[in-house]
Enzyme design. Structure first.
Site, PDB file in Angstrom:
ATOM      1  N   GLY A 182       9.407  69.735  73.913  1.00 69.02           N
ATOM      2  CA  GLY A 182       8.332  69.325  73.025  1.00 69.02           C
ATOM      3  C   GLY A 182       8.293  67.813  72.879  1.00 69.02           C
ATOM      4  O   GLY A 182       9.000  67.079  73.570  1.00 69.02           O
ATOM      5  N   GLU A 230      18.148  65.109  75.504  1.00 68.44           N
ATOM      6  CA  GLU A 230      16.831  65.429  76.054  1.00 68.44           C
ATOM      7  C   GLU A 230      16.431  64.437  77.142  1.00 68.44           C
ATOM      8  O   GLU A 230      15.882  64.824  78.175  1.00 68.44           O
ATOM      9  CB  GLU A 230      15.790  65.436  74.929  1.00 68.44           C
ATOM     10  CG  GLU A 230      15.925  66.632  73.988  1.00 68.44           C
ATOM     11  CD  GLU A 230      15.028  66.535  72.773  1.00 68.44           C
ATOM     12  OE1 GLU A 230      14.701  67.589  72.201  1.00 68.44           O
ATOM     13  OE2 GLU A 230      14.655  65.406  72.384  1.00 68.44           O
TER      14      GLU A 230
END
Length: 262
Positions: A90, A111
């Site tokens: 996301g 991430e």
């Protein structure tokens, strides 16, 4: 069950469902962190269980790893995978060039490592996350605990010469104690309001002693999948310049709507 979902959750679900179609049998898949990425993990778990999809997932946080194992995805480390076919995650903000701000969940270090170790990064999001200029969402930077106040002072001083609208900095808290990342570090949230030159800011911040990584993802995202509450989905590919439109239906009996605590 789907009737109980809010429009924003429906948007997240259809974006995740559409992005799951990019995953093919045998792939090594980076699994993002956050509420939207959790929908993606559930979608992939359903494909593993019902369709026999064989994948190996590399989670970007401890909580994503737990969820992935719960839904039946084989979890491996990035060192075991070495390189990934795709990462799906996301974003807290994205602009027209698919530059991102990430780190609202405190996992932007892992991430970014996972995303840059992938052939392709796909971002799943809802329309509210699109901005003309990055910066409305606070920019997180991960810093080591030692001397963090000195690091904060250095960042404040540097921001004076940067093209930003605000310069307020706050230490992220978890109740009465500082928030601790999976790597044992702190997070400073920079309330910049507008970032005129994200590329320059990302480079300058990362050169500061004490800073581990910032939440600006520049030239990393290849595709963004934007979900809407009515089931519409838009897919933008920055490399080909193409924009596709689709619509996904909600299935009342879908097991994905169970256990929504993420």
């Amino acid at each position: 069950m789907s009737g109980e979902l809010s429009p924003i959750d429906k948007a997240k679900f259809v974006a995740a469902k559409r992005a799951a179609a990019f995953v093919e049998d045998g792939m090594r898949v980076g699994l993002g962190t956050g509420s939207t990425a959790a929908w993606l993990v559930r979608c992939l778990g359903e494909m593993v269980r019902d369709d026999g999809l064989r994948i190996r997932g590399v989670p970007t946080s401890t909580r994503t790893a737990v969820l992935a194992r719960e839904v039946g995805i084989e979890v491996i480390s990035l060192d075991e995978a070495r390189w990934l076919d795709i990462t799906i995650d996301g974003a807290d903000e994205f602009d027209g060039d698919l530059n991102l701000i990430k780190g609202g969940g405190g996992a932007h270090l892992q991430e970014k490592i996972v995303a840059t170790a992938s052939d392709q990064m796909i971002v799943i999001t809802d329309a509210s996350k699109e901005v003309e200029t990055l910066g409305a969402f606070p920019l997180p930077i991960e810093v080591i605990p030692f001397g963090w106040q000195t690091t904060r002072a250095l960042v404040e001083e540097t921001l004076v010469s940067m093209d930003v609208l605000g310069r307020d900095i706050s230490l992220r808290m978890n109740g009465d104690a500082p928030f601790i990342t999976d790597e044992g570090n702190h997070i400073l949230d920079l309330n910049l309001k507008r970032i005129g030159n994200p590329r320059q800011l990302a480079m300058v911040i990362n050169q500061m002693p004490g800073v581990v990584e910032n939440g600006l993802f520049i030239d990393i995202c290849d595709t963004v999948v934007i979900g809407h509450g009515d089931g519409k989905v838009e897919v933008r590919d920055i490399n080909t310049g193409t924009v596709e439109h689709d619509r996904l239906d909600f299935v009342e009996s879908d097991n994905l709507f169970k256990d929504l605590a993420d």
